[in-house]
Design an enzyme around this catalytic site. Structure first.
Site, PDB file in Angstrom:
ATOM      1  N   SER A   1       6.013 -17.754  -5.237  1.00 17.97           N
ATOM      2  CA  SER A   1       5.508 -18.750  -6.180  1.00 17.97           C
ATOM      3  C   SER A   1       3.993 -18.684  -6.180  1.00 17.97           C
ATOM      4  O   SER A   1       3.366 -18.295  -5.180  1.00 17.97           O
ATOM      5  CB  SER A   1       5.959 -20.158  -5.759  1.00 17.97           C
TER       6      SER A   1
ATOM      7  N   TYR B   1       6.722 -26.151   1.295  1.00 14.87           N
ATOM      8  CA  TYR B   1       6.995 -25.228   0.194  1.00 14.87           C
ATOM      9  C   TYR B   1       5.939 -24.120   0.153  1.00 14.87           C
ATOM     10  O   TYR B   1       6.262 -22.934   0.026  1.00 14.87           O
ATOM     11  CB  TYR B   1       7.010 -25.998  -1.119  1.00 14.87           C
TER      12      TYR B   1
END
Length: 249
Positions: free
Chosen positions: A135, A148
Site C-alpha cells: 500500500s 497497518y
C-alpha cells in the site's frame, strides 16, 4: 496462480484478470459466499478453484497450496493480497498486543503462503513469480494507523529480501496501490456502486480514483515471465500520481 484474499476487492480483480489472460487460478478467502460467487460469475470451472483460507494459520496456508497442486499439478505464481482492510486502530497505548499481531496478518500471510508455495514455484518451467500487495501507506500515514503501516512497510522490505534469496528461479515484486474503489467487487450481497465525488477524482493527477482492474493489469504483467522476466525485487506504486502531489495547508 494462487491469489490470497482473491474473492473480493483487488484480489478478485487480479484473479479475474488471470482468468481473462488464459491462466488458471486458485483463490483463497475467509468469505466462502464470495468465493463461490466468483466461480459462478466467471463461468470457467476448469480453470478456477476456491478454497477457504485463513492466511494467519500455517495449517490453512499449507492446505491451500496443497489443494492447488492437487488440482493443477503446478504453481507458477502467487499473489499475497489478503489482509485486514481497515487501517485505523486505537491509540497505541490502548492497542492490545493480540490485536496488533492480528493487524499484521497481511505480512504474516505473505510469509506463510510463500513458505509453502516456494518449492513448487522453483519448479515452474519458465520461472515462478510472487507479487505482494502492499500500500502507499508504507510511505505515508494518517494518525493511529501504525499496525497497518508496519504490515505494508514490512511487505515492501520482505519483497526485496525474498527476491535476493530466491533469484533467479523465482522473481518477487510488490505493488503498492493508492485509493482503489472496491465497493463493486465485493460479495454479491454487499456489492454497490462507489459513491465518489468530483473532488475525490480531482485529487489524483490521473483524473480519477483507481479500480481493481488498474492493479490487476500490472499484477498479470509481473506474473508473466515473457513480459517481466528481468524485473525482480521492485515496488510499483499505482496511485494515479497522488503521492507525488505536494499538499500545503
Amino acid at each position: 496462480v494462487l491469489v490470497t484474499g482473491g474473492a473480493q476487492g483487488i484480489g478478485r480483480g487480479i484473479a479475474q484478470a488471470v482468468i481473462g489472460a488464459g491462466g488458471s487460478v486458485v483463490i483463497g478467502d475467509l468469505d466462502a459466499d464470495a468465493g463461490r460467487a466468483c466461480l459462478r460469475e466467471w463461468g470457467a470451472p476448469a480453470r478456477a478453484l476456491f478454497r477457504r483460507l485463513d492466511v494467519a494459520s500455517d495449517r490453512s496456508a499449507a492446505a491451500f497450496v496443497a489443494a492447488a497442486l492437487d488440482r493443477f499439478g503446478r504453481i507458477d505464481g502467487l499473489v499475497n493480497n489478503a489482509g485486514l482492510p481497515d487501517p485505523h486502530v486505537p491509540p497505541l497505548e490502548r492497542l492490545d498486543p493480540a490485536e496488533w499481531n492480528r493487524r499484521l496478518s497481511s505480512l504474516h500471510g505473505a510469509f506463510l503462503c510463500s513458505r509453502h508455495a516456494l518449492p513448487a514455484l522453483r519448479q515452474s518451467p519458465d520461472g515462478g513469480a510472487i507479487v505482494n500487495i502492499a500500500s502507499t501507506r508504507a510511505h505515508q500515514s494518517e494518525p493511529h494507523s501504525e499496525a497497518y503501516a508496519a504490515a505494508k512497510g514490512g511487505l515492501v522490505a520482505f519483497t526485496h529480501a525474498l527476491a535476493l534469496s530466491e533469484g533467479p528461479k523465482v522473481r518477487v515484486n510488490c505493488i503498492s496501490p493508492g485509493w482503489i474503489a472496491t465497493e463493486g467487487w465485493r460479495a454479491p450481497a454487499s456489492r454497490r456502486k462507489p459513491k465518489l465525488t468530483r473532488r475525490d477524482h480531482q485529487q489524483h493527477p490521473a483524473g480519477r480514483v483507481g479500480t481493481p482492474e488498474d492493479i490487476a493489469a500490472l499484477a498479470v504483467h509481473l506474473l508473466a515471465p515473457a513480459l517481466s522476466g528481468f524485473i525482480t525485487g521492485q515496488e510499483f506504486v499505482v496511485d494515479g500520481g497522488m503521492t507525488r502531489r505536494m499538499h500545503y495547508v
